[in-house]
Write a protein that holds these residues in place. Structure first.
Motif, PDB file in Angstrom:
ATOM      1  N   TRP A 105       0.825  -1.216   0.000  1.00 33.55           N
ATOM      2  CA  TRP A 105       0.000   0.000   0.000  1.00 33.55           C
ATOM      3  C   TRP A 105       0.855   1.260   0.000  1.00 33.55           C
ATOM      4  CZ3 TRP A 105      -1.272   4.628   2.008  1.00 33.55           C
ATOM      5  CH2 TRP A 105      -2.468   5.170   1.566  1.00 33.55           C
ATOM      6  N   GLU A 106       1.957   1.252   0.727  1.00 33.41           N
ATOM      7  CA  GLU A 106       2.808   2.444   0.830  1.00 33.41           C
ATOM      8  C   GLU A 106       3.324   2.894  -0.540  1.00 33.41           C
ATOM      9  OE1 GLU A 106       3.510   4.427   3.456  1.00 33.41           O
ATOM     10  OE2 GLU A 106       2.111   3.236   4.634  1.00 33.41           O
ATOM     11  N   THR A 107       3.617   1.955  -1.434  1.00 33.29           N
ATOM     12  CA  THR A 107       4.172   2.326  -2.736  1.00 33.29           C
ATOM     13  C   THR A 107       3.099   2.493  -3.804  1.00 33.29           C
ATOM     14  OG1 THR A 107       4.610  -0.010  -3.198  1.00 33.29           O
ATOM     15  CG2 THR A 107       6.418   1.293  -2.301  1.00 33.29           C
ATOM     16  N   LEU A 108       2.110   1.604  -3.845  1.00 31.66           N
ATOM     17  CA  LEU A 108       1.115   1.644  -4.923  1.00 31.66           C
ATOM     18  C   LEU A 108      -0.175   2.356  -4.541  1.00 31.66           C
ATOM     19  CD1 LEU A 108       1.509  -1.965  -6.344  1.00 31.66           C
ATOM     20  CD2 LEU A 108       2.558   0.139  -7.158  1.00 31.66           C
ATOM     21  N   GLN A 109      -0.501   2.377  -3.255  1.00 29.33           N
ATOM     22  CA  GLN A 109      -1.713   3.003  -2.735  1.00 29.33           C
ATOM     23  C   GLN A 109      -2.973   2.550  -3.475  1.00 29.33           C
ATOM     24  OE1 GLN A 109      -1.143   7.207  -2.232  1.00 29.33           O
ATOM     25  NE2 GLN A 109       0.430   6.894  -0.711  1.00 29.33           N
ATOM     26  N   ARG A 110      -3.125   1.237  -3.561  1.00 27.98           N
ATOM     27  CA  ARG A 110      -4.354   0.660  -4.115  1.00 27.98           C
ATOM     28  C   ARG A 110      -5.353   0.463  -2.996  1.00 27.98           C
ATOM     29  NH1 ARG A 110      -2.440  -4.565  -7.304  1.00 27.98           N
ATOM     30  NH2 ARG A 110      -1.000  -4.577  -5.568  1.00 27.98           N
ATOM     31  N   GLY A 111      -6.586   0.764  -3.250  1.00 28.06           N
ATOM     32  CA  GLY A 111      -7.632   0.546  -2.261  1.00 28.06           C
ATOM     33  C   GLY A 111      -7.672   1.642  -1.212  1.00 28.06           C
ATOM     34  N   PRO A 112      -8.602   1.500  -0.257  1.00 28.55           N
ATOM     35  CA  PRO A 112      -8.701   2.495   0.820  1.00 28.55           C
ATOM     36  C   PRO A 112      -7.486   2.394   1.744  1.00 28.55           C
ATOM     37  CG  PRO A 112     -10.180   0.668   1.238  1.00 28.55           C
ATOM     38  CD  PRO A 112      -9.603   0.448  -0.127  1.00 28.55           C
ATOM     39  N   GLU A 113      -7.146   3.508   2.381  1.00 30.89           N
ATOM     40  CA  GLU A 113      -5.974   3.529   3.259  1.00 30.89           C
ATOM     41  C   GLU A 113      -6.234   2.746   4.540  1.00 30.89           C
ATOM     42  OE1 GLU A 113      -2.985   6.680   5.477  1.00 30.89           O
ATOM     43  OE2 GLU A 113      -4.706   7.429   4.356  1.00 30.89           O
ATOM     44  N   PRO A 114      -5.361   1.792   4.858  1.00 28.41           N
ATOM     45  CA  PRO A 114      -5.516   1.058   6.117  1.00 28.41           C
ATOM     46  C   PRO A 114      -5.011   1.889   7.290  1.00 28.41           C
ATOM     47  CG  PRO A 114      -3.617   0.254   4.913  1.00 28.41           C
ATOM     48  CD  PRO A 114      -4.271   1.286   4.042  1.00 28.41           C
ATOM     49  N   VAL A 115      -5.595   1.650   8.459  1.00 27.19           N
ATOM     50  CA  VAL A 115      -5.198   2.335   9.691  1.00 27.19           C
ATOM     51  C   VAL A 115      -4.790   1.255  10.681  1.00 27.19           C
ATOM     52  CG1 VAL A 115      -6.006   3.792  11.582  1.00 27.19           C
ATOM     53  CG2 VAL A 115      -6.848   4.177   9.260  1.00 27.19           C
ATOM     54  N   LYS A 116      -3.648   1.433  11.326  1.00 28.30           N
ATOM     55  CA  LYS A 116      -3.215   0.460  12.318  1.00 28.30           C
ATOM     56  C   LYS A 116      -3.804   0.846  13.670  1.00 28.30           C
ATOM     57  CE  LYS A 116       0.652  -2.297  13.636  1.00 28.30           C
ATOM     58  NZ  LYS A 116       2.038  -2.612  13.401  1.00 28.30           N
ATOM     59  N   LEU A 117      -4.522  -0.065  14.270  1.00 27.25           N
ATOM     60  CA  LEU A 117      -5.173   0.156  15.558  1.00 27.25           C
ATOM     61  C   LEU A 117      -4.748  -0.977  16.483  1.00 27.25           C
ATOM     62  CD1 LEU A 117      -7.237   1.904  17.121  1.00 27.25           C
ATOM     63  CD2 LEU A 117      -8.987   0.329  16.329  1.00 27.25           C
ATOM     64  N   GLY A 118      -3.828  -0.672  17.367  1.00 25.98           N
ATOM     65  CA  GLY A 118      -3.249  -1.746  18.167  1.00 25.98           C
ATOM     66  C   GLY A 118      -2.452  -2.646  17.244  1.00 25.98           C
ATOM     67  N   GLY A 119      -2.735  -3.914  17.248  1.00 27.96           N
ATOM     68  CA  GLY A 119      -2.070  -4.848  16.349  1.00 27.96           C
ATOM     69  C   GLY A 119      -2.896  -5.179  15.121  1.00 27.96           C
ATOM     70  N   ARG A 120      -4.000  -4.467  14.941  1.00 22.64           N
ATOM     71  CA  ARG A 120      -4.925  -4.784  13.827  1.00 22.64           C
ATOM     72  C   ARG A 120      -4.900  -3.703  12.771  1.00 22.64           C
ATOM     73  NH1 ARG A 120     -10.710  -5.767  16.335  1.00 22.64           N
ATOM     74  NH2 ARG A 120     -10.954  -4.304  14.652  1.00 22.64           N
ATOM     75  N   ARG A 121      -5.255  -4.077  11.574  1.00 22.71           N
ATOM     76  CA  ARG A 121      -5.458  -3.117  10.489  1.00 22.71           C
ATOM     77  C   ARG A 121      -6.955  -2.978  10.286  1.00 22.71           C
ATOM     78  NH1 ARG A 121      -0.695  -0.572   8.563  1.00 22.71           N
ATOM     79  NH2 ARG A 121       0.940  -2.025   9.029  1.00 22.71           N
ATOM     80  N   VAL A 122      -7.418  -1.755  10.285  1.00 24.49           N
ATOM     81  CA  VAL A 122      -8.834  -1.467  10.043  1.00 24.49           C
ATOM     82  C   VAL A 122      -8.912  -0.391   8.964  1.00 24.49           C
ATOM     83  CG1 VAL A 122      -9.618  -2.135  12.349  1.00 24.49           C
ATOM     84  CG2 VAL A 122      -8.886   0.203  11.934  1.00 24.49           C
ATOM     85  N   TYR A 123     -10.110  -0.153   8.496  1.00 24.47           N
ATOM     86  CA  TYR A 123     -10.339   0.832   7.442  1.00 24.47           C
ATOM     87  C   TYR A 123     -11.396   1.821   7.905  1.00 24.47           C
ATOM     88  CZ  TYR A 123      -7.815  -2.507   4.602  1.00 24.47           C
ATOM     89  OH  TYR A 123      -6.845  -3.345   4.111  1.00 24.47           O
ATOM     90  N   ARG A 124     -11.162   3.103   7.669  1.00 27.01           N
ATOM     91  CA  ARG A 124     -12.166   4.116   7.998  1.00 27.01           C
ATOM     92  C   ARG A 124     -13.350   3.961   7.038  1.00 27.01           C
ATOM     93  NH1 ARG A 124      -7.609   7.138   7.442  1.00 27.01           N
ATOM     94  NH2 ARG A 124      -6.595   7.712   9.381  1.00 27.01           N
ATOM     95  N   ARG A 125     -14.545   4.072   7.602  1.00 33.81           N
ATOM     96  CA  ARG A 125     -15.748   3.991   6.778  1.00 33.81           C
ATOM     97  C   ARG A 125     -15.697   5.002   5.642  1.00 33.81           C
ATOM     98  NH1 ARG A 125     -21.094   5.482   9.786  1.00 33.81           N
ATOM     99  NH2 ARG A 125     -20.015   7.455   9.815  1.00 33.81           N
TER     100      ARG A 125
END
Length: 76
Positions: A43-63
């Motif tokens: 994601w950092e290089t290609l930025q495909r899809g919605p931006e992931p957010v790291k929350l604790g040890g999990r990756r989530v996505y903002r609505r």
């Protein structure tokens, strides 16, 4: 909730939680969860899809990011 998020009409998009799991985001985008996980790897290089957010040890996505990527507008 037995109804799949992918089957929700866009008017119900405002009822989604503010943070979505990979499975929930994939359902809204009508993608396999594995696709989002694959996109996450570069994601950092290609930025495909919605931006992931790291929350604790999990990756989530903002609505808002998921709906914007899907092209769904939510009435205010």
């Amino acid at each position: 909730m037995t109804q799949t998020l992918a089957l929700l009409p866009p008017t119900d998009a405002a009822t989604l939680p503010l943070l979505l799991t990979t499975a929930e985001a994939a359902a809204v985008l009508r993608l396999a969860p594995k696709t989002l996980r694959n996109w996450l790897c570069d994601w950092e290089t290609l930025q495909r899809g919605p931006e992931p957010v790291k929350l604790g040890g999990r990756r989530v996505y903002r609505r808002s990011d998921v709906l914007a990527y899907a092209g769904i507008e939510v009435a205010a």
